[in-house]
Scaffold this active site. Structure first.
Site, short mmCIF file in Angstrom:
data_model
loop_
_atom_site.label_atom_id
_atom_site.label_comp_id
_atom_site.label_asym_id
_atom_site.label_seq_id
_atom_site.Cartn_x
_atom_site.Cartn_y
_atom_site.Cartn_z
N SER A 299 0.79 -1.23 0.00
CA SER A 299 0.00 0.00 0.00
C SER A 299 0.82 1.28 0.00
O SER A 299 0.30 2.34 -0.33
CB SER A 299 -0.87 0.03 1.25
N VAL B 225 0.97 -3.62 3.99
CA VAL B 225 0.62 -4.87 4.65
C VAL B 225 1.81 -5.85 4.78
O VAL B 225 1.77 -6.77 5.57
CB VAL B 225 -0.60 -5.47 3.91
N1 GLU Z 1 -1.87 -5.10 -2.44
C1 GLU Z 1 -2.68 -4.98 -1.26
C2 GLU Z 1 -4.16 -4.86 -1.62
O1 GLU Z 1 -4.48 -4.13 -2.49
C3 GLU Z 1 -2.20 -3.81 -0.49
C4 GLU Z 1 -2.80 -3.77 0.82
C5 GLU Z 1 -2.07 -2.96 1.84
O2 GLU Z 1 -0.84 -2.88 1.91
O3 GLU Z 1 -2.83 -2.41 2.64
O4 GLU Z 1 -5.00 -5.51 -1.07
#
Ligand code: GLU
Length: 337
Positions: free
Chosen positions: A82, A278
């Site tokens: 994110s 995340v």
């Molecule tokens: N690639 C993750 C998603 O889109 C990123 C989530 C995150 O880091 O909060 O679900």
């Protein structure tokens, strides 16, 4: 909002960091004080992330003069996730300008989870802000380029310029997330149904998934943050990446919504714009002074790195980075208060 600021020359005032030795010692201390903390849970909703070693922990500060201070696992690579949202937003703002980015993506909080569908429905299909998935997908959809390969190249090049080195994709994370990102596909389709994205939603999700899978280190995050702290010039390479106005716009959105539903609490305790991911990365920015990058996979219930928040809080206090702190003014001798 109608504001009387057109053509007004902007003055900037941010202060300075303590000297090199003090920053170095405090970065070591931020690591030392938190290395033994074991609370939090490693994310597993993207299967490839579940294997991360919870003991990994790195803290790095990059100053706007290009000096970096690192402690622990600062060169361990992990997927940016994110945190990419903030930097892709900056690149898109640089292309689109303040007004268009405000109108197309927005800057207000949703108060709901980062991947909320309800937030879109409650706001007439508006993506709300670039730090939630709807806004991030809408932002990625605005990236210039005729093909998804060209849009991907724009993002990979741009984020690499922020980091000051070529960033590469983690193929395993990309594949793992591609197999499990049905919710992001649904969000992109929903935005399409509202006319909020006109590009092919599947391609937008694919480019977004790739941007989340770029490998960075805590040191990279610190330098990327320091670029936003330095009016858009990477302090290590000297290259201008985005304009100073874009940095200001990006940091304001990060302050409002960079730490998921805990953004208010984060601002209250730490007082700096930041963004977490995340995989356990966290970047925080002290405008005019430095970027802080941390990495530690165990997350709190909102999805923010536990050790990362603690180490950043320590550095915010001890380096004087809280944007809202002030001291009582002491008049010079012979001067009235
Ligand atoms: N690639 C993750 C998603 O889109 C990123 C989530 C995150 O880091 O909060 O679900």
């Amino acid at each position: 909002m109608e504001l009387d600021v057109d053509g007004v020359a902007e003055r900037v005032s941010t202060g300075t960091l303590p000297g090199w030795d003090d920053v170095e010692a405090l970065v070591q201390k931020a690591h030392e004080r938190n290395a033994g903390v074991t609370s939090g849970t490693v994310a597993d909703y993207i299967p490839a992330l579940a294997a991360a070693d919870p003991a990994l922990f790195g803290v790095c500060v990059a100053e706007v003069d290009g000096a970096t201070h690192g402690a622990g696992d600062v060169d361990h690579a992990f997927s940016i996730q994110s945190i990419s949202k903030a930097f892709v937003y900056a690149l898109v703002c640089d292309e689109l300008g303040h007004e268009l980015a405000l109108e197309r993506v927005g800057v207000n909080n949703t108060g709901l989870a980062f991947n909320s569908v309800m937030a879109i429905e409650l706001n007439d299909g508006h993506p709300m802000n670039p730090m939630v998935n709807a806004g991030a997908l809408a932002t990625t959809a605005l990236v210039p380029g005729q093909t998804s390969e060209a849009r991907w190249a724009f993002i990979q090049d741009g984020l690499s310029r922020f980091a000051g080195r070529r960033l590469e994709l983690d193929a395993a994370v990309y594949e793992s997330e591609t197999e499990t990102n049905q919710r992001n596909q649904a969000i992109a389709r929903l935005l399409q149904s509202y006319g909020r994205i006109t590009a092919d939603p599947a391609e937008v999700v694919d480019v977004y998934t790739r941007q989340c899978s770029l490998l960075v280190t805590a040191r990279d995050l610190a330098v990327m943050g320091a670029t936003l702290a330095d009016g858009g010039v990477n302090p290590v390479t000297g290259e201008r990446v985005v304009s100073a106005h874009v940095c200001r716009d990006t940091l304001s959105v990060m302050a409002a919504s960079g730490l998921y539903e805990r953004s208010g609490e984060w601002l209250f305790e730490i007082g700096m714009p930041g963004k977490s991911g995340v995989a356990g990365g966290l970047v925080a920015i002290a405008p005019g002074k430095a970027g802080i990058g941390t990495f530690s996979p165990p997350l709190d219930a909102a999805g923010n790195s536990v050790r990362g928040q603690r180490a950043t809080a320590f550095l915010s206090r001890s380096l004087g980075l809280n944007l809202f702190s002030s001291d009582v003014h002491h008049p010079a001798e012979g001067q009235d208060r």
